[in-house]
Structures are given as structure tokens and as C-alpha cells.
Design an enzyme around this catalytic site. Structure first.
Site, mmCIF file in Angstrom:
data_model
loop_
_atom_site.group_PDB
_atom_site.id
_atom_site.type_symbol
_atom_site.label_atom_id
_atom_site.label_comp_id
_atom_site.label_asym_id
_atom_site.label_seq_id
_atom_site.Cartn_x
_atom_site.Cartn_y
_atom_site.Cartn_z
ATOM 1 N N LEU A 223 47.321 -13.146 48.553
ATOM 2 C CA LEU A 223 48.179 -13.408 49.707
ATOM 3 C C LEU A 223 49.493 -12.645 49.640
ATOM 4 O O LEU A 223 50.008 -12.343 48.568
ATOM 5 C CB LEU A 223 48.470 -14.907 49.806
ATOM 6 C CG LEU A 223 47.261 -15.845 49.805
ATOM 7 C CD1 LEU A 223 47.724 -17.286 49.896
ATOM 8 C CD2 LEU A 223 46.287 -15.502 50.916
ATOM 9 N N ASP A 224 50.041 -12.389 50.820
ATOM 10 C CA ASP A 224 51.375 -11.795 50.892
ATOM 11 C C ASP A 224 52.398 -12.881 51.220
ATOM 12 O O ASP A 224 52.057 -14.072 51.240
ATOM 13 C CB ASP A 224 51.409 -10.644 51.905
ATOM 14 C CG ASP A 224 51.046 -11.058 53.325
ATOM 15 O OD1 ASP A 224 51.103 -12.265 53.652
ATOM 16 O OD2 ASP A 224 50.710 -10.162 54.115
ATOM 17 N N VAL A 225 53.633 -12.498 51.497
ATOM 18 C CA VAL A 225 54.695 -13.478 51.745
ATOM 19 C C VAL A 225 54.464 -14.287 53.018
ATOM 20 O O VAL A 225 55.088 -15.325 53.215
ATOM 21 C CB VAL A 225 56.087 -12.817 51.800
ATOM 22 C CG1 VAL A 225 56.432 -12.191 50.464
ATOM 23 C CG2 VAL A 225 56.171 -11.794 52.914
#
Length: 134
Positions: free
Chosen positions: A14-16
């Protein structure tokens, strides 16, 4: 011949924003291609001759974000084998529902590591890839 690889979305994917980052999908697609080619003994046949399968073009359509704990089914199939390149179609979908996450058509060549360039797809390599084609 269509092959399906299942992967579960993990926290490190996942990213931010809390969804799978666009670049990570390339890794998912690559993992699925490697599994497909390993199960069909393509890797040994080609790399044993100091060749590589190299992507020369890939276009990805992102349809929906994937999030943590979703089980993904990545289908992989060769859809066209030409004289100098071949096309692999892949789809990433939710394993449970089939909802499409992303799809792509990538163009690949056989790359001769010693010559430093793409080579014609012929002989046993043509037969092998044709056998796996859709």
C-alpha cells in the site's frame, strides 16, 4: 493457454493513500508472468540459451483500487506470437467476485544477452510460444 496466479494484498503493497500503488501492479503482473513461464518450463528453455524475455511496451488500464487483505487473481495468457515479438494479456481481478482491478497488454521480445539485441522468434522458441498462445 490461460494461467491464474493468486496474490493477497499486504500492508507493504500500500501507499500513503491506503491502496496498492500503481507501480506495485507491475510487480504483481511480473510475478504472475514468472509463475506462468516457470510452470510451462519456458524459463529453462529460453534462459538456457542465454536469452531473456524483455518487455518493450506495456500499457495498464487501472479500473479500481485494490486494498489490504483483498485476494487478487491475475490471469496471464499469450495472445499473439509474431516474428519478432509476442503479446501477453493480463488481468488483475478480485478472486472472489471477478471484479476487474486492472488489465494490460504487453509486448515482449526475445533478447540475446550476448548480442545485446532482440532476435527473431523462430524454431523451437516459435513452437513453444505458439503452443502457449490463447
Amino acid at each position: 493457454m490461460r494461467h491464474v496466479t493468486n496474490l493477497c494484498v499486504r500492508g507493504y503493497h500500500l501507499d500513503v493513500y491506503g491502496h496498492v500503488n500503481n507501480a506495485r501492479y507491475l510487480e504483481f503482473l511480473e510475478e504472475a508472468r514468472w509463475r506462468f513461464f516457470e510452470e510451462q518450463a519456458v524459463i529453462e528453455a529460453i534462459t538456457g540459451e542465454a536469452l531473456a524475455m524483455v518487455v518493450v511496451n506495456i500499457n495498464i488500464n487501472y479500473r479500481r483500487a485494490a486494498v489490504i487483505h483483498e485476494e487478487l487473481a491475475i490471469s496471464t495468457e499469450i495472445t499473439r506470437v509474431g516474428n519478432k515479438s509476442f503479446v501477453i494479456h493480463q488481468e488483475i481481478a478480485l478472486a472472489e467476485t471477478g471484479e476487474l482491478i486492472a488489465d494490460t497488454d504487453g509486448t515482449y521480445v526475445l533478447f540475446d544477452n550476448a548480442l545485446g539485441r532482440a532476435v527473431a522468434i523462430e524454431g523451437e522458441y516459435k513452437v513453444l510460444l505458439d503452443k502457449l498462445c490463447g
